[in-house]
Design a protein around this motif. Structure first.
Motif, PDB file in Angstrom:
ATOM      1  N   GLY A  14      25.271  41.480  -7.196  1.00 51.13           N
ATOM      2  CA  GLY A  14      26.634  41.108  -7.291  1.00 51.13           C
ATOM      3  C   GLY A  14      27.001  40.330  -8.427  1.00 51.13           C
ATOM      4  N   PHE A  15      26.270  40.150  -9.371  1.00 52.86           N
ATOM      5  CA  PHE A  15      26.644  39.495 -10.554  1.00 52.86           C
ATOM      6  C   PHE A  15      26.788  40.570 -11.758  1.00 52.86           C
ATOM      7  CE2 PHE A  15      25.368  35.789  -8.068  1.00 52.86           C
ATOM      8  CZ  PHE A  15      26.356  34.822  -8.590  1.00 52.86           C
ATOM      9  N   ARG A  16      27.806  40.397 -12.552  1.00 52.09           N
ATOM     10  CA  ARG A  16      28.006  41.384 -13.604  1.00 52.09           C
ATOM     11  C   ARG A  16      27.982  40.351 -14.776  1.00 52.09           C
ATOM     12  NH1 ARG A  16      31.897  46.283 -12.279  1.00 52.09           N
ATOM     13  NH2 ARG A  16      31.318  46.382  -9.954  1.00 52.09           N
ATOM     14  N   PHE A  17      27.643  41.051 -15.823  1.00 54.26           N
ATOM     15  CA  PHE A  17      27.702  40.249 -17.147  1.00 54.26           C
ATOM     16  C   PHE A  17      29.078  40.930 -17.683  1.00 54.26           C
ATOM     17  CE2 PHE A  17      26.502  40.090 -21.794  1.00 54.26           C
ATOM     18  CZ  PHE A  17      26.384  38.804 -21.768  1.00 54.26           C
ATOM     19  N   HIS A  18      30.043  39.811 -17.654  1.00 59.52           N
ATOM     20  CA  HIS A  18      31.389  40.035 -18.016  1.00 59.52           C
ATOM     21  C   HIS A  18      31.658  38.839 -19.271  1.00 59.52           C
ATOM     22  CE1 HIS A  18      34.350  43.102 -17.673  1.00 59.52           C
ATOM     23  NE2 HIS A  18      35.287  41.983 -17.648  1.00 59.52           N
ATOM     24  N   ASN A  68      30.660  48.651 -16.237  1.00 61.73           N
ATOM     25  CA  ASN A  68      31.608  49.446 -16.948  1.00 61.73           C
ATOM     26  C   ASN A  68      31.473  49.454 -18.477  1.00 61.73           C
ATOM     27  OD1 ASN A  68      32.841  50.367 -14.662  1.00 61.73           O
ATOM     28  ND2 ASN A  68      33.767  48.564 -14.213  1.00 61.73           N
ATOM     29  N   LYS A 174      39.512  54.600 -20.116  1.00 55.92           N
ATOM     30  CA  LYS A 174      39.989  55.279 -18.878  1.00 55.92           C
ATOM     31  C   LYS A 174      41.140  56.146 -19.263  1.00 55.92           C
ATOM     32  CE  LYS A 174      38.927  51.206 -16.170  1.00 55.92           C
ATOM     33  NZ  LYS A 174      39.483  49.862 -15.913  1.00 55.92           N
TER      34      LYS A 174
ATOM     35  N   PHE B  11      28.272  35.616 -16.888  1.00 57.03           N
ATOM     36  CA  PHE B  11      27.931  36.288 -15.819  1.00 57.03           C
ATOM     37  C   PHE B  11      28.985  35.742 -14.853  1.00 57.03           C
ATOM     38  CE2 PHE B  11      23.679  37.145 -17.561  1.00 57.03           C
ATOM     39  CZ  PHE B  11      23.657  38.356 -17.040  1.00 57.03           C
ATOM     40  N   GLN B  12      29.363  36.755 -13.919  1.00 60.51           N
ATOM     41  CA  GLN B  12      30.488  36.408 -12.849  1.00 60.51           C
ATOM     42  C   GLN B  12      30.025  37.144 -11.873  1.00 60.51           C
ATOM     43  OE1 GLN B  12      34.211  37.510 -15.109  1.00 60.51           O
ATOM     44  NE2 GLN B  12      34.717  35.534 -14.838  1.00 60.51           N
ATOM     45  N   PHE B  13      30.356  36.793 -10.413  1.00 61.77           N
ATOM     46  CA  PHE B  13      30.115  37.508  -9.242  1.00 61.77           C
ATOM     47  C   PHE B  13      31.323  38.511  -9.273  1.00 61.77           C
ATOM     48  CE2 PHE B  13      30.178  37.517  -4.362  1.00 61.77           C
ATOM     49  CZ  PHE B  13      29.032  38.093  -4.475  1.00 61.77           C
ATOM     50  N   PHE B  14      30.887  39.786  -9.338  1.00 54.26           N
ATOM     51  CA  PHE B  14      31.698  40.965  -9.110  1.00 54.26           C
ATOM     52  C   PHE B  14      31.163  41.843  -8.272  1.00 54.26           C
ATOM     53  CE2 PHE B  14      34.349  39.977 -13.271  1.00 54.26           C
ATOM     54  CZ  PHE B  14      35.415  40.320 -12.651  1.00 54.26           C
ATOM     55  N   PRO B  15      31.095  41.447  -6.907  1.00 57.23           N
ATOM     56  CA  PRO B  15      30.110  42.671  -6.192  1.00 57.23           C
ATOM     57  C   PRO B  15      30.903  43.746  -5.938  1.00 57.23           C
ATOM     58  CG  PRO B  15      31.174  40.927  -4.847  1.00 57.23           C
ATOM     59  CD  PRO B  15      31.375  40.565  -6.332  1.00 57.23           C
ATOM     60  N   SER B  16      30.230  44.845  -5.875  1.00 56.66           N
ATOM     61  CA  SER B  16      30.790  46.262  -5.561  1.00 56.66           C
ATOM     62  C   SER B  16      31.098  46.232  -3.985  1.00 56.66           C
ATOM     63  CB  SER B  16      30.057  47.432  -5.931  1.00 56.66           C
ATOM     64  OG  SER B  16      28.821  47.446  -5.319  1.00 56.66           O
ATOM     65  N   GLU B  19      27.575  46.746  -2.487  1.00 57.28           N
ATOM     66  CA  GLU B  19      26.870  45.584  -2.466  1.00 57.28           C
ATOM     67  C   GLU B  19      27.175  44.472  -1.337  1.00 57.28           C
ATOM     68  OE1 GLU B  19      25.125  44.624  -7.085  1.00 57.28           O
ATOM     69  OE2 GLU B  19      27.318  44.513  -6.794  1.00 57.28           O
ATOM     70  N   HIS B  23      24.009  44.622   0.846  1.00 57.83           N
ATOM     71  CA  HIS B  23      23.095  43.420   0.475  1.00 57.83           C
ATOM     72  C   HIS B  23      23.795  42.142   1.360  1.00 57.83           C
ATOM     73  CE1 HIS B  23      20.472  40.970  -2.108  1.00 57.83           C
ATOM     74  NE2 HIS B  23      21.403  40.017  -1.783  1.00 57.83           N
ATOM     75  N   PHE B  24      24.756  41.965   1.337  1.00 54.43           N
ATOM     76  CA  PHE B  24      25.159  40.491   1.731  1.00 54.43           C
ATOM     77  C   PHE B  24      25.326  40.608   3.260  1.00 54.43           C
ATOM     78  CE2 PHE B  24      26.380  40.041  -2.576  1.00 54.43           C
ATOM     79  CZ  PHE B  24      25.261  39.026  -3.086  1.00 54.43           C
ATOM     80  N   ILE B  38      24.575  32.658  -1.515  1.00 53.46           N
ATOM     81  CA  ILE B  38      25.762  31.981  -2.405  1.00 53.46           C
ATOM     82  C   ILE B  38      26.897  32.158  -1.601  1.00 53.46           C
ATOM     83  CG2 ILE B  38      24.633  32.488  -4.648  1.00 53.46           C
ATOM     84  CD1 ILE B  38      25.999  34.989  -4.597  1.00 53.46           C
ATOM     85  N   HIS B 188      38.185  45.145 -12.996  1.00 53.74           N
ATOM     86  CA  HIS B 188      37.650  45.381 -14.227  1.00 53.74           C
ATOM     87  C   HIS B 188      38.709  45.117 -15.281  1.00 53.74           C
ATOM     88  CE1 HIS B 188      35.043  47.673 -12.011  1.00 53.74           C
ATOM     89  NE2 HIS B 188      35.941  48.696 -11.653  1.00 53.74           N
TER      90      HIS B 188
END
Lengths: 381, 215
Positions: A14-18, A68, A174, B11-16, B19, B23-24, B38, B188
């Motif tokens: 769930g965590f992304r490097f952004h 992305n 995009k 890092f930020q919580f950006f789940p698809s 996910e 997962h959750f 979390i 995004h």
């Protein structure tokens, strides 16, 4: 939270490097430059010359989360031992800089610069543009000094940072809607860009000013003796689109204000148009473009780079005009001669090219308009 | 970001969607411990969307995440959540449908006269006939207990902590955010990772250069 360094599963689901640009510069690149250890080895070192953009995703994967954009450190490599240019060629193509570098601020303090590059497949100058974009961030070595004298520092390459570590973000552009008639019409400003323009035009970016300068550069190149006889009908067709757009949006009255162009000589400026100083040099470019178009009109068309540039400018103008209600503050140069001139050039040029297909509507519209005002009656039909 | 603080900056919580469901939500429903745990559990009835700060997990783009229990009614103290449209998006993983995503909008006041707000919720359900469920027959019983809970307000206070096993497959995971502008904000579109309009214009100009320059 479990983090295993250097492992594939180092990032929890769930965590992304952004990271923000500030985080990239102030935390990651600063640590890299000073050889400090970075907690989690998320940004890898990459030899840009040995890595194709499509291989970056595999190499720079972070955790298992879909990404992305991808990040890496790269050490800038000089193209020539004595020069200042950077070698960004790979086996399959090369990265080419576009636009002007953007200053990155941390609150009010200037900390670095961002360069935007596009990947072209093949070898310059025959490269084929791809959708791969890279933002290359570099730190200001003397950021304290520069922030004090920040006049004209935003232009082009900084002098002191041609060598050293940079941190890069690579992503795929995009394509919102690419097909606007011709299949290879890759230079259409997307509607998203238009709305962004409207929203951003009031901000400190001073977009118009930047574009004007950029256009100025292109025009200068043209005036240095590069002349093209190669006629590109596709290019000619594209001229019509911004005008179409404007008409479609019911802004005919904007074109009623066009100054008359009775002869190919530089027309005297109507007194009603205020001359903005920021536009002064552009006026001359505009005039020369008109002259050029007029001189070669005997051939039926002319496709010279200057007119091409003005076509892009047309599109920009059209996108700016598209939403006057959303933009309460009038554009500084909206009524300026440099704009109206090139619009006229666009007409002239397009008419000579004999716009076919869907352009008929447009021309009937212009006929109506010109019959009302007789101001753009010079359009050759 | 709370528990994400042990990750380095950026890092930020950006789940698809996948996910969130696989997962959750699946772990929550199957009583498999999530590590890290979390996403907090919230009683939706007691939480107006603007109260989520400090209670739900804040992800990127000011999105809030929490588990809650589906009930027939999604009323809160000052308003209610109402489904947007009737179509529900299916969440698939490796071509297998694993969940359903519903979109709801928050209205102030009482249904059906409520005043529309900009608060939106994505509510993720596990698919009922999925193979993911560890408890098979909770579905029909759940409806009864839902309405019972809705009638007896005071007991709701305890309901979040005394969830029983047979109710577990009625967990949902929610993402709540305040939409800005017309369209739903994507994951995004925050700074930097897209081209600015100015870049787009410069790219256009580059195109023209390519056409214009000889050889």
């Amino acid at each position: 939270m479990s983090i295993s360094v250097n492992g594939q599963s180092c990032v929890p689901p769930g965590f992304r490097f952004h990271p923000t640009e500030e985080e990239l510069l102030n935390y990651y690149l600063r640590k890299k430059v000073t050889s400090e250890k970075i907690d989690l080895d998320v940004i890898r070192d990459v030899d840009l010359n040995k890595l194709e953009p499509w291989d970056i995703q595999e190499k720079c994967r972070i955790g298992s989360t879909p990404q992305n954009d991808w990040y890496f450190f790269s050490h800038k490599d000089k193209k020539y031992p004595t020069g200042t240019r950077t070698n960004r060629a790979t086996a399959a193509g090369f990265w080419k800089a576009t636009g002007r570098d953007k200053v990155i601020y941390s609150s009010v303090k200037r900390i670095g610069m961002r360069k935007t590059l596009v990947f072209y497949k093949g070898r310059a100058p025959h490269g084929q543009k791809s959708d791969w974009i890279m933002h290359e961030y570099r730190l200001d070595d003397h950021s304290d000094l520069l922030s004090q004298s920040n006049t004209s520092s935003a232009m082009g390459d900084a002098t002191n940072q041609e060598d050293g570590w940079v941190v890069c973000r690579v992503f795929k552009k995009k394509n919102h809607h690419k097909s606007m008639g011709s299949p290879n019409n890759s230079c259409s400003v997307t509607s998203d860009a238009k709305t962004q323009l409207l929203h951003h035009s009031g901000s400190g970016d001073d977009a118009l000013d930047q574009i004007l300068q950029y256009m100025g550069r292109s025009c200068k190149r043209e005036s240095q003796g590069t002349s093209i006889n190669d006629v590109n009908s596709n290019n000619a067709n594209r001229h019509l689109r911004p005008i179409e757009t404007v008409f479609a949006c019911g802004l005919q009255e904007m074109f009623m204000k066009l100054p008359g162009l009775q002869s190919p000589t530089v027309p005297s400026l109507p007194d009603t148009f205020p001359l903005d100083h920021s536009c002064d040099n552009q006026t001359s470019y505009g005039s020369s473009a008109v002259l050029h178009a007029g001189a070669s009109s005997g051939n039926g068309y002319c496709a010279d780079p200057a007119v091409g540039d003005w076509a892009a400018f047309d599109r920009l103008l059209a996108s700016q005009l598209n939403g006057p209600f959303e933009e309460p503050k009038p554009l500084p140069c909206c009524d300026d001669p440099c704009f109206t001139f090139h619009s006229s050039a666009g007409y002239h040029h397009g008419g000579g090219g004999g716009g076919g297909g869907g352009d008929g509507d447009l021309w009937s519209m212009t006929r109506t308009t010109s019959s009302q005002s007789d101001r753009i009656s010079h359009v050759s039909m | 970001m709370g528990e994400g603080s042990s990750l380095p900056p950026g890092f930020q919580f950006f789940p698809s969607d996948e996910e969130l469901v696989l997962h959750f939500l699946h772990r929550k429903a199957a009583l498999i411990p999530c590590h890290p745990d979390i996403i907090p559990t919230i009683d939706i009835h007691h939480c107006d969307p603007w109260d989520l700060a400090g209670k739900a997990l804040q992800g990127g783009n000011r999105h809030w995440y929490f588990f809650t229990h589906t009930t027939q009614s999604r009323a809160t103290a000052t308003g209610y959540w109402h489904a947007v449209g009737t179509d529900h998006e299916t969440i698939a993983s490796s071509c297998v449908d694993v969940g359903v995503k519903k979109t709801l909008r928050y209205y102030l006041g009482e249904a059906p006269e409520g005043v529309k707000t900009n608060w939106l919720m994505h509510e993720y359900h596990l698919l009922d006939d999925g193979v993911l469920h560890s408890t098979g027959d909770g579905g029909t019983r759940k409806k009864v207990s839902d309405s019972a809970q809705a009638m007896q307000e005071p007991r709701l206070v305890h309901s979040t902590t005394t969830i029983t096993v047979q109710e577990s497959n009625r967990w949902v995971v929610c993402r709540v955010y305040e939409s800005t502008g017309g369209s739903q904000s994507s994951f995004h579109d925050d700074g930097g990772s897209e081209l600015s309009c100015l870049d787009e214009v410069f790219l256009s100009l580059d195109d023209i250069d390519e056409i214009s320059l000889p050889n």
